[in-house]
Design an enzyme around this catalytic site. Structure first.
Site, PDB file in Angstrom:
ATOM      1  N   CYS A 104      -2.102  22.047 -40.187  1.00 24.36           N
ATOM      2  CA  CYS A 104      -1.155  20.945 -40.007  1.00 24.36           C
ATOM      3  C   CYS A 104      -1.939  19.772 -39.410  1.00 24.36           C
ATOM      4  CB  CYS A 104      -0.043  21.431 -39.076  1.00 24.36           C
ATOM      5  SG  CYS A 104       1.176  20.182 -38.702  1.00 24.36           S
ATOM      6  N   CYS A 111       3.926   7.463 -33.412  1.00 17.40           N
ATOM      7  CA  CYS A 111       4.636   7.191 -34.666  1.00 17.40           C
ATOM      8  C   CYS A 111       5.643   6.085 -34.415  1.00 17.40           C
ATOM      9  CB  CYS A 111       5.357   8.442 -35.164  1.00 17.40           C
ATOM     10  SG  CYS A 111       6.200   8.177 -36.743  1.00 17.40           S
ATOM     11  N   CYS A 115      12.004   8.955 -34.486  1.00 17.17           N
ATOM     12  CA  CYS A 115      13.119   9.895 -34.666  1.00 17.17           C
ATOM     13  C   CYS A 115      13.514  10.484 -33.313  1.00 17.17           C
ATOM     14  CB  CYS A 115      12.730  11.017 -35.623  1.00 17.17           C
ATOM     15  SG  CYS A 115      12.323  10.402 -37.257  1.00 17.17           S
ATOM     16  N   SER A 219      11.859  14.668 -44.961  1.00 15.30           N
ATOM     17  CA  SER A 219      12.618  15.038 -43.769  1.00 15.30           C
ATOM     18  C   SER A 219      14.011  14.428 -43.867  1.00 15.30           C
ATOM     19  CB  SER A 219      11.883  14.537 -42.528  1.00 15.30           C
ATOM     20  OG  SER A 219      10.635  15.157 -42.452  1.00 15.30           O
TER      21      SER A 219
HETATM   22  N1  SAH Z   1       6.436  11.955 -40.075  1.00 15.97           N
HETATM   23  C1  SAH Z   1       6.541  12.970 -41.054  1.00 15.97           C
HETATM   24  C2  SAH Z   1       5.631  14.154 -40.802  1.00 15.97           C
HETATM   25  C3  SAH Z   1       5.449  14.614 -39.401  1.00 15.97           C
HETATM   26  S1  SAH Z   1       6.851  15.396 -38.657  1.00 15.97           S
HETATM   27  C4  SAH Z   1       7.985  13.432 -41.203  1.00 15.97           C
HETATM   28  O1  SAH Z   1       8.812  13.057 -40.369  1.00 15.97           O
HETATM   29  O2  SAH Z   1       8.268  14.127 -42.169  1.00 15.97           O
HETATM   30  C5  SAH Z   1       6.874  16.975 -39.480  1.00 15.97           C
HETATM   31  C6  SAH Z   1       8.223  17.660 -39.463  1.00 15.97           C
HETATM   32  O3  SAH Z   1       8.574  18.082 -38.138  1.00 15.97           O
HETATM   33  C7  SAH Z   1       9.347  16.767 -39.936  1.00 15.97           C
HETATM   34  O4  SAH Z   1      10.189  17.426 -40.836  1.00 15.97           O
HETATM   35  C8  SAH Z   1      10.059  16.490 -38.654  1.00 15.97           C
HETATM   36  O5  SAH Z   1      11.378  16.124 -38.891  1.00 15.97           O
HETATM   37  C9  SAH Z   1       9.930  17.787 -37.923  1.00 15.97           C
HETATM   38  N2  SAH Z   1      10.202  17.695 -36.492  1.00 15.97           N
HETATM   39  C10 SAH Z   1       9.959  16.643 -35.687  1.00 15.97           C
HETATM   40  N3  SAH Z   1      10.352  16.921 -34.423  1.00 15.97           N
HETATM   41  C11 SAH Z   1      10.838  18.176 -34.441  1.00 15.97           C
HETATM   42  C12 SAH Z   1      11.356  19.037 -33.418  1.00 15.97           C
HETATM   43  N4  SAH Z   1      11.431  18.654 -32.153  1.00 15.97           N
HETATM   44  N5  SAH Z   1      11.746  20.267 -33.791  1.00 15.97           N
HETATM   45  C13 SAH Z   1      11.638  20.669 -35.068  1.00 15.97           C
HETATM   46  N6  SAH Z   1      11.143  19.908 -36.066  1.00 15.97           N
HETATM   47  C14 SAH Z   1      10.740  18.676 -35.744  1.00 15.97           C
HETATM   48 FE1  SF4 Z   2       7.510  10.060 -36.863  1.00 14.80          FE
HETATM   49 FE2  SF4 Z   2      10.029  10.911 -37.208  1.00 14.80          FE
HETATM   50 FE3  SF4 Z   2       7.988  12.248 -38.380  1.00 14.80          FE
HETATM   51 FE4  SF4 Z   2       8.322  12.306 -35.702  1.00 14.80          FE
HETATM   52  S1  SF4 Z   2       9.729  13.147 -37.251  1.00 14.80           S
HETATM   53  S2  SF4 Z   2       6.422  12.015 -36.771  1.00 14.80           S
HETATM   54  S3  SF4 Z   2       9.094  10.210 -35.292  1.00 14.80           S
HETATM   55  S4  SF4 Z   2       8.671  10.133 -38.784  1.00 14.80           S
END
Ligand code: SAH
Ligand code: SF4
Length: 383
Positions: A104, A111, A115, A219
């Site tokens: 990974c 970022c 989120c 996501s």
């Molecule tokens: N920025 C990209 C990739 C990195 S995050 C994205 O958002 O897809 C990778 C995955 O981890 C994403 O699906 C994200 O929603 C998830 N993720 C982020 N924070 C999380 C958390 N606290 N618990 C579980 N999954 C999480």
């Molecule tokens: Fe960025 Fe959202 Fe992915 Fe976290 S889940 S890395 S804040 S895009």
């Protein structure tokens, strides 16, 4: 400053070699030494002409990111924290399974998407990683693992861009890194085994399909724009219908015939049966246009500042049952590396909040999350 050869895909390295007055095919030899053999000392690259080695010593170097820490989980997961300077750090995680070894990889320090449920998002954006900084996570991990496991064959068979950062907001550095991963003279990974995960940067999905179509994970996290706006702020710019239409178009070029939808299960927020039903309706509308997908339900990895909790197992199973009954392949992600905080969304590095995003998210939290687009019922998530 000399060039870090980890900054190039094969084409970039060929151009660099031409600049040194060398034939392009020398780049192939050099690329193999660096990526397949893990070499950084030009004197060890025995089949390169001495004159080329001398030029390389003057104009180039091969350097991975410095390591700040290395943690080994009981289940075999390994997490590395890399120093990217100025007090910032990024993480990479190796996850061994019976039939594969997955790395990974991070794409940014912090970022900008912010989120609500993601600890990287809570730290704000610091900077984009360079191609060398992205690729050196794989270069280092692969060659470390071969030594550590006493193995000569490839250890890492899959890469997921699911570490820190939004890879499609760092597109120009991402693509050469992906190309080096796929190149037969590099890591030789199959397009199906390299996955870019995105929160939905629609225009860059279009470009990725054209430039380097690898497997795509999106996501989703919410079945309607109201809820998704709140969880994934980028949704305000690229709402669900636009995102899902782009997913359908991506499939024309994708190496797999489905998109993986990630859905983080947040207790009382997006995990109810009514959300699952709404999700089914949404996807069905797009399935009629050709969208094919699988769902990956991710148990939320809680952290205090989020004010959110993980859905309980029964709720996750109920949610999965609705999707399965509607005919969607659905899996619930196993959490790995729990004892070393290596799971999704826990990757924190040491990024400083330079953008005040923590404040913005705190303000967002003050606004209760609406459960359903058409239902004015308000739920304040467990605070
Ligand atoms: N920025 C990209 C990739 C990195 S995050 C994205 O958002 O897809 C990778 C995955 O981890 C994403 O699906 C994200 O929603 C998830 N993720 C982020 N924070 C999380 C958390 N606290 N618990 C579980 N999954 C999480
Ligand atoms: Fe960025 Fe959202 Fe992915 Fe976290 S889940 S890395 S804040 S895009």
């Amino acid at each position: 400053m000399t060039a870090n050869l980890l900054d190039f895909d094969l084409e970039g390295l060929a151009v660099f070699c031409e600049g040194l007055g060398e034939k392009r095919f020398r780049a192939t030899q050099l690329f193999r030494w660096v990526h397949q053999r893990g070499m950084s000392n030009f004197d060890d690259m025995s089949d390169l002409a001495k004159s080329l080695r001398e030029k390389l010593k003057v104009h180039a170097h091969v350097a991975a990111l410095p390591i700040l820490s290395q943690q080994f989980s009981k289940d075999g997961t390994i997490k590395w924290l890399f120093d990217v300077g100025a007090g910032d750090a990024v993480e990479a995680v190796f996850i061994p399974e019976d039939d594969r070894g997955t790395l990974c990889v991070s794409s940014q320090a912090g970022c900008a998407v912010g989120c609500r449920f993601c600890s990287t998002g809570h730290q704000g954006f610091s900077r984009n990683l360079s191609t060398a900084e992205i690729l050196s996570q794989l270069w280092f991990a692969e060659h470390f693992l071969r030594k550590h496991l006493n193995q000569t064959d490839r250890v890492i068979s899959n890469v997921v861009m699911m570490g820190m950062g939004e890879p499609l907001q760092n597109y120009s550095a991402l693509v050469p890194a992906l190309k080096a991963m796929l190149d037969d003279h590099g890591y030789g990974l199959s397009r199906r085994r390299v996955t870019v995960s995105t929160s939905g940067v629609v225009p860059m999905m279009t470009r990725l399909a054209a430039d380097c179509p690898v497997a795509l994970a999106v996501s989703l996290h919410g079945p309607n724009d109201t809820l998704r706006d709140n969880l994934v702020p980028l949704n305000r710019k690229y709402p669900l219908d636009e995102l899902l239409s782009e997913c359908t178009r991506y499939l024309e070029k994708a190496p797999r015939d489905f998109i993986t939808f990630e859905y983080c299960m947040l207790q009382g927020v997006n995990d109810q049966v009514m959300h699952a039903k709404e999700l089914v309706q949404l996807i069905r509308r797009h399935a009629s246009q050709g969208l094919r997908c699988k769902f990956n339900l991710i148990p939320f990895n809680p952290f205090k500042e989020s004010g959110l909790l993980r859905s309980d197992d029964a709720t996750v199973q109920q949610f999965a049952a609705v999707l399965l009954e509607a005919g969607f392949v659905t899996t619930v992600r196993k959490t790995r590396g729990d004892d070393i905080d290596a799971a999704c969304g826990q990757l924190a590095g040491d990024v400083k909040d330079r953008t005040g995003v923590a404040d913005r998210i705190a303000q967002q939290r003050a606004v209760p999350i609406q459960w359903h687009a058409s239902t004015p019922v308000i739920n304040t998530p467990l605070e």
